[in-house]
Design a protein around this motif. Sequence first.
Motif, PDB file in Angstrom:
ATOM      1  N   LEU A 140      19.398  10.558   4.374  1.00  0.00           N
ATOM      2  CA  LEU A 140      18.604  10.867   5.115  1.00  0.00           C
ATOM      3  C   LEU A 140      18.479  12.139   3.868  1.00  0.00           C
ATOM      4  O   LEU A 140      17.176  13.135   3.557  1.00  0.00           O
ATOM      5  CB  LEU A 140      18.196  11.031   6.002  1.00  0.00           C
ATOM      6  N   ARG A 141      19.663  12.667   4.126  1.00  0.00           N
ATOM      7  CA  ARG A 141      20.109  14.543   3.266  1.00  0.00           C
ATOM      8  C   ARG A 141      19.161  14.676   2.513  1.00  0.00           C
ATOM      9  O   ARG A 141      18.305  14.764   1.388  1.00  0.00           O
ATOM     10  CB  ARG A 141      20.815  14.783   3.536  1.00  0.00           C
ATOM     11  N   GLU A 142      19.324  13.620   1.619  1.00  0.00           N
ATOM     12  CA  GLU A 142      19.303  13.523  -0.555  1.00  0.00           C
ATOM     13  C   GLU A 142      18.153  13.574  -0.483  1.00  0.00           C
ATOM     14  O   GLU A 142      16.965  13.764  -0.988  1.00  0.00           O
ATOM     15  CB  GLU A 142      19.741  11.951  -1.098  1.00  0.00           C
ATOM     16  N   HIS A 143      16.949  12.441   0.526  1.00  0.00           N
ATOM     17  CA  HIS A 143      15.876  11.930   0.950  1.00  0.00           C
ATOM     18  C   HIS A 143      15.134  13.146   0.956  1.00  0.00           C
ATOM     19  O   HIS A 143      13.547  13.672   0.190  1.00  0.00           O
ATOM     20  CB  HIS A 143      14.978  10.782   1.750  1.00  0.00           C
ATOM     21  N   LEU A 144      15.547  13.771   2.584  1.00  0.00           N
ATOM     22  CA  LEU A 144      14.508  15.570   2.171  1.00  0.00           C
ATOM     23  C   LEU A 144      15.290  16.065   1.094  1.00  0.00           C
ATOM     24  O   LEU A 144      13.838  16.968   1.001  1.00  0.00           O
ATOM     25  CB  LEU A 144      15.519  15.887   3.672  1.00  0.00           C
ATOM     26  N   ILE A 145      15.562  16.650   0.699  1.00  0.00           N
ATOM     27  CA  ILE A 145      16.344  17.114   0.276  1.00  0.00           C
ATOM     28  C   ILE A 145      15.341  16.900  -1.561  1.00  0.00           C
ATOM     29  O   ILE A 145      14.288  18.766  -1.670  1.00  0.00           O
ATOM     30  CB  ILE A 145      17.605  18.019  -0.712  1.00  0.00           C
TER      31      ILE A 145
ATOM     32  N   GLU B  65      20.781  20.539   8.235  1.00  0.00           N
ATOM     33  CA  GLU B  65      22.259  20.133   8.357  1.00  0.00           C
ATOM     34  C   GLU B  65      22.750  20.040  10.313  1.00  0.00           C
ATOM     35  O   GLU B  65      23.456  18.632  10.029  1.00  0.00           O
ATOM     36  CB  GLU B  65      22.840  21.225   7.928  1.00  0.00           C
ATOM     37  N   ALA B  66      22.230  20.460  10.790  1.00  0.00           N
ATOM     38  CA  ALA B  66      22.386  20.102  12.491  1.00  0.00           C
ATOM     39  C   ALA B  66      22.037  19.401  12.913  1.00  0.00           C
ATOM     40  O   ALA B  66      22.899  18.169  13.529  1.00  0.00           O
ATOM     41  CB  ALA B  66      21.499  20.930  13.084  1.00  0.00           C
ATOM     42  N   LEU B  67      20.594  18.866  12.662  1.00  0.00           N
ATOM     43  CA  LEU B  67      20.309  17.768  12.472  1.00  0.00           C
ATOM     44  C   LEU B  67      20.538  16.501  12.393  1.00  0.00           C
ATOM     45  O   LEU B  67      20.902  15.369  12.972  1.00  0.00           O
ATOM     46  CB  LEU B  67      18.471  17.416  11.539  1.00  0.00           C
ATOM     47  N   LEU B  68      20.997  16.528  10.362  1.00  0.00           N
ATOM     48  CA  LEU B  68      22.148  15.400  10.264  1.00  0.00           C
ATOM     49  C   LEU B  68      23.101  15.254  10.941  1.00  0.00           C
ATOM     50  O   LEU B  68      23.611  13.986  10.624  1.00  0.00           O
ATOM     51  CB  LEU B  68      21.864  15.466   8.449  1.00  0.00           C
ATOM     52  N   GLN B  69      23.802  16.318  11.788  1.00  0.00           N
ATOM     53  CA  GLN B  69      24.767  15.636  12.540  1.00  0.00           C
ATOM     54  C   GLN B  69      24.443  14.860  13.357  1.00  0.00           C
ATOM     55  O   GLN B  69      25.872  14.160  13.635  1.00  0.00           O
ATOM     56  CB  GLN B  69      25.694  16.801  13.424  1.00  0.00           C
ATOM     57  N   ARG B  70      24.052  14.741  13.423  1.00  0.00           N
ATOM     58  CA  ARG B  70      23.826  13.667  15.134  1.00  0.00           C
ATOM     59  C   ARG B  70      23.050  12.324  14.531  1.00  0.00           C
ATOM     60  O   ARG B  70      23.033  11.665  14.813  1.00  0.00           O
ATOM     61  CB  ARG B  70      22.233  14.114  16.004  1.00  0.00           C
TER      62      ARG B  70
END
Length: 254
Positions: free
Chosen positions: A189-194, A177-182
Amino acid sequence: MINDVPYVVDCGYGVSRQLISVDVALNRVRYIFITHHHSDHNLELGPLFYNAWITGLPVRVDAYGPPGLTQMSRDFFNYLKFDIDTRIPDEGRTDPRTLFTAHEFDKPGVVLTNDDVKVTACLVRHPPIKQAYAYRFDAKDRSVVISGDTAYAPELAEFAKGADVLIHEVMYLPAIEALLQRLPNAKRLREHLIAAHTLPEDVGKIAADAGVKTLVLSHFVPGDDPSITDEQWSAGARKYFKGQIIVGKDLMEI
Ligand SMILES: [Zn+2]
Ligand SMILES: [Zn+2]
């Protein structure tokens, strides 16, 4: 290492350098296994073999992996065509294309058996890539399973049953979550990672169900956040798995 022969699983950027760092001369490489065709797993496949060829490869290399491996090696040799065509006559070298054999497979099962080890592949879950595999190495003294990249795949527990060591990838959600903010491509990317990686709790369940002695966490997602402590990486797995947990580090010997 099995009977002093290196078995290389995946070839991310830097693999040649890292092998040299642990005193494994590149011309000793004999077997390479690719779990799937993401670049952090195959970017240096060609260069690793090529570096070995340049430093005096004495025997052939057999590489195993999902479909695409053969074409990739052809394309790589094409990329180096000028150098190959220069060095063969100029330095009296053997044609590297005759020393490298790609063994593609598209189903789980045994991929290699020799006097020292049986190597088996298990299909794992790494969307959108359909051909992604874990590997199991059954040697005389020890059995080791490497998950490759995968979302929670309960079938891995069956595959890793009774192994001594399970090396499993892991994803730490709060840091994602912290990474995605940047990042501008955060949502995709979040969807892929999860969908494609495994939470520490689920890694612990796999290790417990498999009954392995040692769990090694590896392939950290995200891999570039030094603020995540070893305790944070392993705490979730510890809830389910009571054996030894090792937070993997570069060049570590297990
Ligand atoms: Zn991947
Ligand atoms: Zn990866």
